[in-house]
Design a protein around this motif. Structure first.
Motif: not given
Ligand SMILES: Nc1nc2c(ncn2[C@@H]2O[C@H](COP(=O)(O)OP(=O)(O)OP(=O)(O)O)[C@@H](O)[C@H]2O)c(=O)[nH]1
Ligand SMILES: [Mg+2]
Length: 513
Positions: A201-210
């Motif tokens: 899982q992405p590290a929390a808090p999730i912050w993604l730029d897809l």
């Protein structure tokens, strides 16, 4: 007998063309560029309490299987998607629950996975998280001193290897009355477990730029583990344990999604300038065209195919990574008006779609007054927008540095996760650091050149652009470090598709800047 031959010449004049359609000849696809969605991983199935029973074996040993683990939630940015409306409507994306274990040592089936597909250019940010298992793990790792007194009895029991009955954790043999349950000795509760997938899982808090097309989905939330069947609790003292554990609750993450279209070329212009007509002339788009302001109410994206339909590339250019470019995308957004950055008109909400375009084209109507003034006004709005976003970025960086609290330390108001009107609280997502708007390559498309008395206006515009290039005049945004290597304009008549063919080559050249 009178014969009527169709008159093609007049037919063509009266029937609207692809580039000058009637206002109702357009396609409108549902569109949303921001939404809040709650992703819920699947809960685990319960363990099973069962015993072997066969002919001549009346009281066989325990054989209850484990519960299946819950389904996972995945996310994937794909090229074909253009809007977030499907997810916006769903609001809750929930993976399947694992099935309960069964007798004869049969484990429960895994819960079904769910996939959130989003357009390329989506930014994902976590707002809240409710992860009961992580909370339990954190609780156990806390120094024993700080634990509450009530738990001390649990601890002494733990040391002796026995535990207490907890309704939320244990399942007992069906048909047992409470007094029987009270008399039973329970083993120590197994420690909280996470599926091994949780590590991905992405590290929390999730912050993604897809911002790229993804070939494979990415895990957002792993399903929870299933409960243990009664075979796990067999011991020399109890061969027929009458208890199994329940499956774990699934974690919930509420996410804010925002789409910032990643087009190669962004069209910027005043209302009614002819942006949508230009998009139609360049691509197969069926964007709405009409002779009034704010015909376009949501962004349109068109793809310009760099091929002259004879199987041979008309403009061939390799991208930096060596790929042969076959097309580029164009985003047509609603028109900007003066003070759009103060949220007048429709401007501000859509400026973020040109914010990430690689090249900007300023579409200016030559028949609607001074073209140079129009260009300056558009640049002024963009510069104001950029400054505002820059301030937001600083504020956001500060906020994150000072106030960051690890998610498991936050008090999780679970009710808010279920509250139906989360959409009311949408703030724009913070600026994603990209090239500043003023540093992007740009050019001017001077449109409606077919109309009378537009010649002088165009000449004045050209003189002005030469002055900007040579440094006689400042950049129209007034900003320093703005791009002005090769400011130029292309005169076109979009409605007759004249001059439009020169645009792809120019865009290709500027994309490599
Ligand atoms: N004569 C002439 N008219 C044009 C040309 N391009 C567009 N128009 C007309 O200008 C009007 C506005 O065109 P649109 O493409 O809807 O303009 P827009 O910039 O998308 O407008 P908004 O979406 O409202 O911001 C329409 O009536 C078009 O037919 C052109 O090259 N020549
Ligand atoms: Mg339009």
């Amino acid at each position: 007998m009178p014969t009527s031959t169709p008159n093609y010449a007049t037919d063509r004049q009266t029937s609207p063309s692809h580039l000058d359609p009637t206002p109702d000849d357009y396609t409108l696809t549902p569109f949303a560029d921001r939404c809040i969605v709650v992703a819920e991983a699947g809960a685990g199935g319960h363990g099973c309490v069962s015993f072997l029973r066969e002919k001549y074996i009346e009281e066989g040993p325990a054989n209850g299987g484990d519960g299946g683990s819950g389904g996972n939630v995945y996310i994937q940015a794909v090229r074909g998607e253009t809007s977030l409306h499907k997810i916006a409507r769903r609001r809750l994306v929930k993976a399947g629950r694992g099935k309960n274990g069964q007798g004869k040592m049969r484990g429960g089936e895994r819960g079904s996975d769910v996939l959130i597909t989003v357009p390329v250019g989506t930014i994902v940010r976590e707002i809240q998280r409710h992860d009961p298992i992580q909370n339990e793990i954190d609780e156990q790792q806390r120094p024993k001193r700080s634990r509450r007194k009530q738990e001390e009895s649990d601890m002494t029991a733990e040391i002796e290897g026995t535990g207490q009955y907890r309704k939320d954790k244990w399942l007992v043999f069906p048909g047992m009355v409470p007094s029987e349950v009270n008399r039973m000795t329970f083993p120590k509760l197994p420690p909280p477990r996470k599926s091994h997938l949780a590590a991905l899982q992405p590290a929390a808090p999730i912050w993604l730029d897809l911002d790229k097309h993804m070939e494979t989905p990415m895990l957002l939330a792993a399903g929870s583990m299933g409960g243990m069947g009664n075979t796990h609790f067999m011991s020399p003292f109890s061969a027929r344990p009458k208890m199994a554990t329940r499956g774990d609750e699934g974690m919930k993450i509420s996410l804010q999604l925002e789409l910032k279209i990643l087009a190669d070329l962004g069209l910027v212009g005043l209302p009614n300038a002819g942006k949508s007509t230009l998009l139609r002339a360049m691509s197969n788009s069926r964007a709405r065209v009409g002779n009034w302001a704010f015909t376009t109410l949501q962004p349109n994206v068109g793809t310009v195919v760099l091929d002259d339909h004879k199987g041979r590339p008309m403009v061939s250019k390799r991208t930096r990574d060596g790929r042969l470019r076959e097309n580029f995308t164009v985003a047509d957004v609603p028109g900007l008006i003066e003070d759009a950055h103060l949220d007048k008109g429709l401007g501000l909400g859509f400026l973020r779609h040109v914010e990430r375009a690689a090249v900007l084209a300023f579409v200016i109507d030559l028949s609607a007054g001074d073209a140079v003034q129009a260009l300056k006004l558009l640049w002024k709005e963009l510069a104001e927008y950029e400054m505002q976003r820059g301030k937001e970025l600083n504020a956001e960086t500060e906020r994150r540095m000072v106030k960051y609290v690890p998610p498991h330390m936050r008090s999780a108001p679970d009710e808010a996760l279920d509250s139906p009107d989360l959409d009311m609280s949408i703030d724009p997502l913070p600026f994603v650091p990209t090239t500043p708007i003023s540093a992007k390559p740009w050019f001017v498309v001077a449109t409606k050149a077919d109309l009378p008395n537009t010649q002088e206006n165009y000449e004045a515009l050209q003189r002005y652009l030469t002055d900007v290039r040579t440094g006689v005049q400042p950049h129209p945004s007034g900003l320093k470090n703005a791009w002005k290597h090769n400011t130029q304009s292309i005169p076109i008549s979009a409605i007759n598709a004249e001059g439009v063919a020169a645009i792809p080559q120019l865009v290709m050249d500027l994309l490599e800047e």
